[in-house]
Design a protein around this motif. Structure first.
Motif, PDB file in Angstrom:
ATOM      1  N   LEU A 182      -2.428 -62.826  18.192  1.00 32.01           N
ATOM      2  CA  LEU A 182      -3.489 -63.136  19.155  1.00 32.01           C
ATOM      3  C   LEU A 182      -3.280 -64.538  19.712  1.00 32.01           C
ATOM      4  O   LEU A 182      -2.490 -65.330  19.186  1.00 32.01           O
ATOM      5  N   VAL A 216      -6.225 -53.910  15.462  1.00 35.17           N
ATOM      6  CA  VAL A 216      -6.143 -55.348  15.709  1.00 35.17           C
ATOM      7  C   VAL A 216      -7.523 -55.917  15.999  1.00 35.17           C
ATOM      8  O   VAL A 216      -7.916 -56.961  15.458  1.00 35.17           O
ATOM      9  N   MET A 225      -2.259 -59.827  13.102  1.00 36.32           N
ATOM     10  CA  MET A 225      -2.766 -58.613  12.457  1.00 36.32           C
ATOM     11  C   MET A 225      -1.604 -57.654  12.304  1.00 36.32           C
ATOM     12  O   MET A 225      -0.818 -57.473  13.240  1.00 36.32           O
ATOM     13  N   LEU A 248     -10.912 -50.390   7.552  1.00 37.70           N
ATOM     14  CA  LEU A 248     -11.266 -51.689   8.137  1.00 37.70           C
ATOM     15  C   LEU A 248     -12.735 -51.751   8.535  1.00 37.70           C
ATOM     16  O   LEU A 248     -13.397 -52.771   8.370  1.00 37.70           O
ATOM     17  N   GLY A 305      -7.255 -57.407   7.261  1.00 34.81           N
ATOM     18  CA  GLY A 305      -8.171 -58.094   8.166  1.00 34.81           C
ATOM     19  C   GLY A 305      -9.070 -59.081   7.452  1.00 34.81           C
ATOM     20  O   GLY A 305     -10.214 -59.300   7.841  1.00 34.81           O
ATOM     21  N   LEU A 359     -10.435 -54.666  15.118  1.00 28.83           N
ATOM     22  CA  LEU A 359     -11.265 -54.597  13.914  1.00 28.83           C
ATOM     23  C   LEU A 359     -10.917 -55.710  12.932  1.00 28.83           C
ATOM     24  O   LEU A 359     -11.798 -56.272  12.290  1.00 28.83           O
ATOM     25  N   GLY A 360      -9.619 -55.979  12.832  1.00 23.35           N
ATOM     26  CA  GLY A 360      -9.184 -56.891  11.788  1.00 23.35           C
ATOM     27  C   GLY A 360      -9.287 -58.353  12.153  1.00 23.35           C
ATOM     28  O   GLY A 360      -9.589 -59.192  11.308  1.00 23.35           O
ATOM     29  N   ARG A 361      -9.032 -58.663  13.424  1.00 20.86           N
ATOM     30  CA  ARG A 361      -8.857 -60.075  13.755  1.00 20.86           C
ATOM     31  C   ARG A 361      -9.620 -60.575  14.976  1.00 20.86           C
ATOM     32  O   ARG A 361      -9.425 -61.708  15.387  1.00 20.86           O
ATOM     33  N   MET A 362     -10.480 -59.727  15.560  1.00 19.01           N
ATOM     34  CA  MET A 362     -11.231 -60.228  16.710  1.00 19.01           C
ATOM     35  C   MET A 362     -12.695 -60.429  16.335  1.00 19.01           C
ATOM     36  O   MET A 362     -13.237 -59.752  15.471  1.00 19.01           O
TER      37      MET A 362
END
Lengths: 239, 239
Positions: free
Chosen positions: B63, A140, B69, B142, B187, A142-145
């Motif tokens: 999030l 999470v 994600m 990723l 991502g 890595l992908g979206r933060m």
DNA sequence: CGTAAGCTTGAATAAAATCAAGCTTTGTGG
DNA sequence: CCACAAAGCTTGATTTTATTCAAGCTTACG
């Protein structure tokens, strides 16, 4: 010196004296690895399981073009290849990032313990599912933060994990890793890690001097990282 | 109709007739979920484990800013929350990406089976460690792969996993997911997924028309993705 | 005291996100 | 059966983010 695996597990469930004795028996043979050396190599078929007693170990994956990615960082009390008991073949390396002391237990002995003490077997299973939950948290991040939040998340996770095994005090802990290692955990370039780290320091929430991390504003860092510790299963209950 | 979990496990080790019977007993109660609905919600404390029989399910993490994600995609034969047997609380949702049929088994019953048939218990443990290995492969993709290679890797993995449970034929399989879903797995933004997909099509290695994926050049795709199937533990051996 | 290894900086380049439309397909109700 | 939403897909232009490249700096240590 307390067995860190006992600390790790007894944080999640009560252990009987019998179970504690069995865990202590699993950690009799210790071995040292110098920083930078591999404990397990891709392609190995380990015949014993490795538990980290001291130091930091990383799961390192190498790509064809030489790039490296670290998929997990392991602290004392973590089994780095309990699953090799079940799995075929290692698809990645396990490397000592700092000098490490580990315990080796032959697979048949681990298996015997899990069959003799099914509840303890479930707790070892639990340990591997917590690993999986940490992997998901990393996915999470890595992908979206943003890099900044990702780094904050990483430092929050490390604080909790080290605290559980008695390696944090007053929101401070030793983290003797390089920015290169950090870049390979966050999936960023070293240059960008360096700049992100400066941004993080500039918030005043964290100081990271030498190899000591000090969290100055836990609530702020938690919020920046959107860090929820539920995935680490910190509640003590019958499992 | 063959039990996909039996197919999944018997690919990795031989199952006794007793074990197959026990697995079939675990899949008696089936239930349907329409595409887009949640099977499990963040915060839930499930009291039964869910096995996918038909359709695709995703682990979705949301999030604070609304970003989503997806940390794992589950196919028939996958337990989406076997670990909830051990874990406290779900830290994410499990959503049906397509219409799904699942089997529900109460936790005490699962636990009873693992204690009565320790070898089968180990195979269920194995299933969760394969999940963890897939998570690590996703982390590597990723963090250190180009979007093009990442997408290729994803399609390779899906092919193998679906093939194991009999859902692929001639390097083709149904994958009824949107580019939005794909973006949340890789991502990336939807726009970038769309462009990367065009690049991938342009290589001629893959066609993806409607919801059918056809791999035209497996070796080429494997190389582009640096796909090594070792992490899926496809060898049949005593575990 | 010299030398790696690691850290930091600035400038140039590349990659990806965002924004804003328009297009296509699918399913639904009149 | 057709019209029309709605959802998903595609495109171009712009902005933001991150990488790469190329140095110089700092620190730990033999």
């Amino acid at each position: 010196m307390t067995n860190p695996l006992v600390m790790f597990l007894s944080r999640r469930d009560d252990l009987s004296t019998d179970e504690i004795a069995a865990l202590d028996a699993l950690t009799l043979n210790s071995q040292d690895y110098a920083a930078g050396t591999a404990m397990i190599r891709q392609g190995d078929r380990p015949t014993s399981s490795i538990l980290v007693l001291e130091g930091l170990a990383a799961r390192a994956h190498y790509l064809a073009d030489g790039k490296r990615m670290i998929s997990a960082l392991h602290v004392p009390g973590d089994y780095v290849d309990l699953h090799s008991l079940l799995l075929d073949q290692m698809d990645h390396d396990v490397t000592a990032l700092t000098d490490c002391r580990v315990a080796l237990t032959a697979h048949p002995e681990v298996r015997r313990v899990t069959e003799r003490l099914p509840h303890l077997g479930r707790l070892l299973w639990l340990a591997t599912t917590i690993d999986a939950a940490m992997h998901r948290a990393w996915i999470v991040a890595l992908g979206r933060m943003s890099p900044l939040s990702h780094m904050a998340h990483f430092l929050c996770e490390m604080y909790i994990r080290l605290d559980i095994v008695g390696l944090a005090k007053d929101y401070s802990y030793r983290l003797a890793i390089t920015q290169i290692d950090l870049a390979d955990m966050l999936g960023l370039s070293v240059v960008h890690v360096n700049r992100t780290l400066q941004d993080l320091r500039a918030t005043g929430m964290v100081s990271w001097v030498g190899s000591t991390v000090s969290i100055k504003d836990w609530d702020g860092l938690r919020e920046l990282a959107q860090f929820e510790d539920a995935y680490l299963n910190l509640n003590k209950r019958a499992r």
